[in-house]
Design an enzyme around this catalytic site. Structure first.
Site, PDB file in Angstrom:
ATOM      1  N   GLY A  37      30.684  53.785  24.711  1.00 29.94           N
ATOM      2  CA  GLY A  37      29.993  55.047  24.414  1.00 29.94           C
ATOM      3  C   GLY A  37      30.930  56.236  24.627  1.00 29.94           C
ATOM      4  CE1 TYR A  46      35.741  37.881  35.193  1.00 30.10           C
ATOM      5  CE2 TYR A  46      36.400  35.750  34.327  1.00 30.10           C
ATOM      6  CZ  TYR A  46      36.723  37.056  34.676  1.00 30.10           C
ATOM      7  OH  TYR A  46      37.997  37.518  34.498  1.00 30.10           O
TER       8      TYR A  46
HETATM    9  N1  NAD Z   1      44.179  38.515  37.126  1.00 28.92           N
HETATM   10  C1  NAD Z   1      43.907  37.627  36.197  1.00 28.92           C
HETATM   11  O1  NAD Z   1      44.509  36.561  36.194  1.00 28.92           O
HETATM   12  C2  NAD Z   1      42.905  37.914  35.117  1.00 28.92           C
HETATM   13  C3  NAD Z   1      42.675  36.919  34.152  1.00 28.92           C
HETATM   14  C4  NAD Z   1      41.751  37.170  33.152  1.00 28.92           C
HETATM   15  C5  NAD Z   1      41.102  38.379  33.076  1.00 28.92           C
HETATM   16  N2  NAD Z   1      41.342  39.340  34.015  1.00 28.92           N
HETATM   17  C6  NAD Z   1      40.596  40.594  33.896  1.00 28.92           C
HETATM   18  O2  NAD Z   1      41.415  41.694  34.206  1.00 28.92           O
HETATM   19  C7  NAD Z   1      40.659  42.683  34.886  1.00 28.92           C
HETATM   20  C8  NAD Z   1      41.330  43.043  36.199  1.00 28.92           C
HETATM   21  O3  NAD Z   1      41.406  41.899  37.000  1.00 28.92           O
HETATM   22  P1  NAD Z   1      42.197  41.848  38.396  1.00 28.92           P
HETATM   23  O4  NAD Z   1      42.832  40.542  38.509  1.00 28.92           O
HETATM   24  O5  NAD Z   1      43.001  43.063  38.544  1.00 28.92           O
HETATM   25  O6  NAD Z   1      40.965  41.836  39.413  1.00 28.92           O
HETATM   26  P2  NAD Z   1      40.598  42.836  40.602  1.00 28.92           P
HETATM   27  O7  NAD Z   1      39.366  42.312  41.226  1.00 28.92           O
HETATM   28  O8  NAD Z   1      41.786  43.055  41.477  1.00 28.92           O
HETATM   29  O9  NAD Z   1      40.318  44.196  39.822  1.00 28.92           O
HETATM   30  C9  NAD Z   1      39.072  44.552  39.317  1.00 28.92           C
HETATM   31  C10 NAD Z   1      38.816  45.995  39.693  1.00 28.92           C
HETATM   32  O10 NAD Z   1      37.576  46.417  39.138  1.00 28.92           O
HETATM   33  C11 NAD Z   1      36.861  47.124  40.140  1.00 28.92           C
HETATM   34  N3  NAD Z   1      35.435  47.035  39.818  1.00 28.92           N
HETATM   35  C12 NAD Z   1      34.618  45.961  39.868  1.00 28.92           C
HETATM   36  N4  NAD Z   1      33.377  46.280  39.485  1.00 28.92           N
HETATM   37  C13 NAD Z   1      33.395  47.607  39.166  1.00 28.92           C
HETATM   38  C14 NAD Z   1      32.420  48.529  38.719  1.00 28.92           C
HETATM   39  N5  NAD Z   1      31.163  48.131  38.494  1.00 28.92           N
HETATM   40  N6  NAD Z   1      32.816  49.812  38.505  1.00 28.92           N
HETATM   41  C15 NAD Z   1      34.077  50.222  38.737  1.00 28.92           C
HETATM   42  N7  NAD Z   1      35.047  49.385  39.170  1.00 28.92           N
HETATM   43  C16 NAD Z   1      34.702  48.093  39.387  1.00 28.92           C
HETATM   44  C17 NAD Z   1      37.232  46.445  41.436  1.00 28.92           C
HETATM   45  O11 NAD Z   1      36.984  47.232  42.587  1.00 28.92           O
HETATM   46  C18 NAD Z   1      38.715  46.184  41.226  1.00 28.92           C
HETATM   47  O12 NAD Z   1      39.515  47.274  41.603  1.00 28.92           O
HETATM   48  C19 NAD Z   1      39.256  42.134  35.061  1.00 28.92           C
HETATM   49  O13 NAD Z   1      38.423  42.647  34.047  1.00 28.92           O
HETATM   50  C20 NAD Z   1      39.452  40.649  34.876  1.00 28.92           C
HETATM   51  O14 NAD Z   1      38.295  40.038  34.358  1.00 28.92           O
HETATM   52  C21 NAD Z   1      42.217  39.123  35.049  1.00 28.92           C
END
Ligand code: NAD
Length: 313
Positions: A104, A147
């Site tokens: 949005g 998820y």
């Molecule tokens: N690290 C990996 O291997 C991997 C693999 C596939 C996908 N991803 C995707 O990449 C993104 C980042 O992952 P990451 O490994 O850094 O994980 P992470 O948990 O370190 O980071 C996620 C961040 O989102 C924040 N967050 C969660 N819910 C929220 C909300 N409702 N509002 C605002 N902030 C919120 C958390 O506080 C955190 O800082 C995610 O979307 C994850 O699904 C990561």
């Protein structure tokens, strides 16, 4: 590279988000980092506070956000099973309501928007490696569904906003990524093994350890994000970003033990429900359309990650 460009990074205080904020700020962008600190920490971006182009804001993406930006990277969502299964309803809300709110915002500001999707959209895949055309094998009612299905629905929303509102979208399907600033207790295999090895505790292997994963070093992944965002608008993705080099859990454990010179022994436990046996990206599209492929070898990336964990443990 980005003079005057205002870029929003949701989940910016998390593992990947903090590296992305750093990269964008170093490249000259005005970075607005938004996070509710569910799994992220202010400390992950504290080194950017002195940069006048960097701003940090506490906000939950399940609520609308009114800011003026040119680009949005939507990363907000807990990523490890321990964290996303802690409050599964909130996980789905973060993926789905978060996507709706950020789309949005992109619609109102005409910003380009990037979605951090995941290899989990492929579920327990029955083809290997997985190309983007593979539609997946996901259990919609299992404990990982909050998820997997949340991320699948977010992809649907991105493509519907593109078709319906002509938004400029980018969707990356991220495979296992590791590096400094991973959460030490998030149960992900690389951080688990390193923390266990550094404290000479037994290294936990689920199942017989023959299941494989591919591991991408964070700097390589962030380079992929930036290239996808900068690609022409017809390159919407979904594009797989990950390292196609495959290792079994046993191989990974042996490398971590050797690099940390640990005395840890292996401890075998039953495989959790719906844990995929194999996961490996087909990165033909990323190579062809973005000229991207990972460069950092596993030993080198593990070495840098181990150095980080030694510093914080
Ligand atoms: N690290 C990996 O291997 C991997 C693999 C596939 C996908 N991803 C995707 O990449 C993104 C980042 O992952 P990451 O490994 O850094 O994980 P992470 O948990 O370190 O980071 C996620 C961040 O989102 C924040 N967050 C969660 N819910 C929220 C909300 N409702 N509002 C605002 N902030 C919120 C958390 O506080 C955190 O800082 C995610 O979307 C994850 O699904 C990561």
């Amino acid at each position: 590279m980005y003079p005057g460009k205002r870029i929003l990074v949701t989940g910016g205080a998390g593992f990947l988000g903090s590296h992305l904020c750093e990269r964008l700020a170093n490249d000259g962008a005005e970075v607005l980092c938004v996070d509710n600190y569910f799994t992220g920490r202010r400390q992950n971006v504290a080194h950017l506070f002195a940069n006048p182009r960097f701003e940090l804001m506490r906000h939950d993406v399940t609520f609308p956000l009114y800011v003026e930006v040119d680009e949005i990277y939507n990363l907000a969502c807990p990523a490890s099973p321990i964290h996303y299964q802690y409050d599964p309803v909130q996980t789905t809300k973060t993926s789905v309501h978060g996507a709706i709110n950020m789309l949005g915002l992109a619609k109102r500001t005409r910003a380009k928007i990037f979605q951090a999707s995941t290899s989990e959209v492929y579920g327990d895949p029955d083809i290997h490696p997985q190309p983007e055309s593979y539609r997946g094998n996901v259990n919609p009612i299992g404990p990982r569904a909050c998820y997997d299905e949340g991320k699948r629905c977010a992809e649907t929303l991105f493509f519907d906003y593109k078709r319906q509102h002509n938004l400029r979208i980018r969707v990356a399907r991220i495979f296992n990524t590791y590096g400094p600033r991973m959460h030490p207790n998030d149960g992900r295999v690389v951080s688990n093994f390193i923390v266990q090895a550094l404290s000479n505790q037994p290294i936990t292997i689920y199942g017989n350890g023959q299941q494989t994963r591919s591991f991408c070093y964070v700097d390589d992944l962030i380079e992929g994000f930036v290239r996808l965002m900068a690609a022409p608008d017809e390159v919407t993705g979904p594009v797989n970003l990950g390292n196609p080099g495959e290792f079994t859990m046993l191989e990974l454990a042996e490398k971590v033990i050797a690099l940390t010179k640990s005395s840890s022994k292996l401890e075998f436990k039953p495989l959790p429900t719906d844990d995929p046996l194999q996961r490996c990206p087909d990165i033909t599209q990323a190579k062809g359309k973005l000229g991207w492929e990972p460069k950092v070898a596993l030993e080198e990336g593990l070495g840098r990650t181990i150095a980080y964990f030694r510093g914080i443990l």
